[in-house]
Write an enzyme that holds these catalytic residues in place. Structure first.
Site, PDB file in Angstrom:
ATOM      1  NE  ARG A  21      -2.011  -1.345   3.542  1.00 40.41           N
ATOM      2  CZ  ARG A  21      -2.297  -0.985   4.782  1.00 40.41           C
ATOM      3  NH1 ARG A  21      -3.414  -0.328   5.053  1.00 40.41           N
ATOM      4  NH2 ARG A  21      -1.474  -1.270   5.768  1.00 40.41           N
ATOM      5  CG  ASN A  40      -3.637  -4.432   3.728  1.00 46.43           C
ATOM      6  OD1 ASN A  40      -3.181  -4.413   2.596  1.00 46.43           O
ATOM      7  ND2 ASN A  40      -2.867  -4.383   4.800  1.00 46.43           N
TER       8      ASN A  40
END
Length: 93
Positions: A21, A40
């Site tokens: 990320r 996530n």
């Protein structure tokens, strides 16, 4: 100048716990002109939402599918839509 679009991508593979990320956000900021987030998911995937010029979103998608991502990407599924707005910058969620 290209039209603004919304890209929603689901990235599967070994993409959690490897900085995926963070690197996705960094790449989006490097490409510029996009807002959105990387998140996530409970099933091990990462969801990426990006809004901005089509060519920038396509560049991010190309990077997501490339060999320079952290971890291991087994596949990316994406949908394209019209932008909805409401994002400020590119966030990690």
């Amino acid at each position: 100048m290209s039209e603004d679009v919304r890209l929603v991508a689901w990235v599967r593979g070994q993409v959690q716990g490897v900085g995926f990320r963070w690197f996705t956000r960094a790449r989006a900021l490097e490409l510029g002109g996009m807002s959105g987030f990387a998140l996530n998911l409970g099933d091990g995937r990462v969801q990426v939402v990006a809004e901005g010029p089509r060519e920038r979103c396509e560049g991010l998608l190309e990077w997501l599918r490339g060999d320079d991502t952290p971890g291991r990407v087994d596949g990316v599924t994406e949908i394209w839509d019209t932008p909805r707005g409401g994002y400020e910058g590119f966030a990690i969620r």
